[in-house]
Design an enzyme around this catalytic site. Sequence first.
Site, PDB file in Angstrom:
ATOM      1  CB  THR A  14      63.768 -39.343 135.408  1.00 28.15           C
ATOM      2  OG1 THR A  14      62.402 -39.808 135.467  1.00 28.15           O
ATOM      3  CG2 THR A  14      64.534 -39.852 136.622  1.00 28.15           C
TER       4      THR A  14
ATOM      5  CG  ASP B 223      48.221 -30.315 138.983  1.00 27.15           C
ATOM      6  OD1 ASP B 223      47.729 -31.371 139.432  1.00 27.15           O
ATOM      7  OD2 ASP B 223      49.412 -30.010 139.134  1.00 27.15           O
TER       8      ASP B 223
END
Length: 209
Positions: A108, A203
């Site tokens: 989403t 990350d």
Amino acid sequence: MKNVVVIDHPLVQHKLTFLRDRTTGTKDFRMLLRELAMLMAYEVTRDLPLEEKQIETPVAKMTAKVLAGRKLGIVPILRAGLGMADGIMDLIPAAKVGHIGLYRNPETLLPQDYYHKLPPDTSERDMILVDPMLATGGSAVVGINVLKEAGCKTVRLMCLVAAPEGLKAMYEAHPDVTIYTAAIDSHLNDHGYIVPGLGDAGDRIFGTK
Ligand code: PRP
Ligand code: URA
């Protein structure tokens, strides 16, 4: 847009280019992000009020300037905001630090709110909300909602790379908040990543991919 300041200092632009480069590894990415945050904090705090103080140099008495005791706070959005927080603290070591934990649902793209810890006197502090990426703007809008609900009256947003979509969302939700960024990129791709951007900031900071 009136509420956006693009920090175009040559050192900031130079370091941002190396940060964006896909071949830059975790160690250098962290170091560059910390340096960028410190350089940007210099601009973000440019309008802090000063007051006068009497001092004596080895040569003479003088009236000199010091910060006017304004209380500051730094609030990184977890995780990626942590990569910038240390660089800001290098410059403003007395600032209190809050944390807001949010992650984007990959389907989403909506932010999921999982953690808050703010200084008890947040309502009296000028807060700098920190997150390197302003993509859809959902995370920044929620982060500022959290600070305003805690009574905070002055919030600045420090990011590094902003998408036009995120700037628009921020302006619609929080037109009173000034956004400091080093770049405004082209657009978001189908996965909500900034193009050209720098990839997934969390990350790349923590080496989790
Ligand atoms: C990234 C980034 C922002 C958010 C920006 O975090 O650090 O917080 O996405 O996207 P938005 O403007 O569309 O909300 P992410 O959700 O990947 O979490 P992480 O920092 O824990 O990796
Ligand atoms: N979050 C990131 O880390 N990178 C993007 O490009 C968008 C959201």
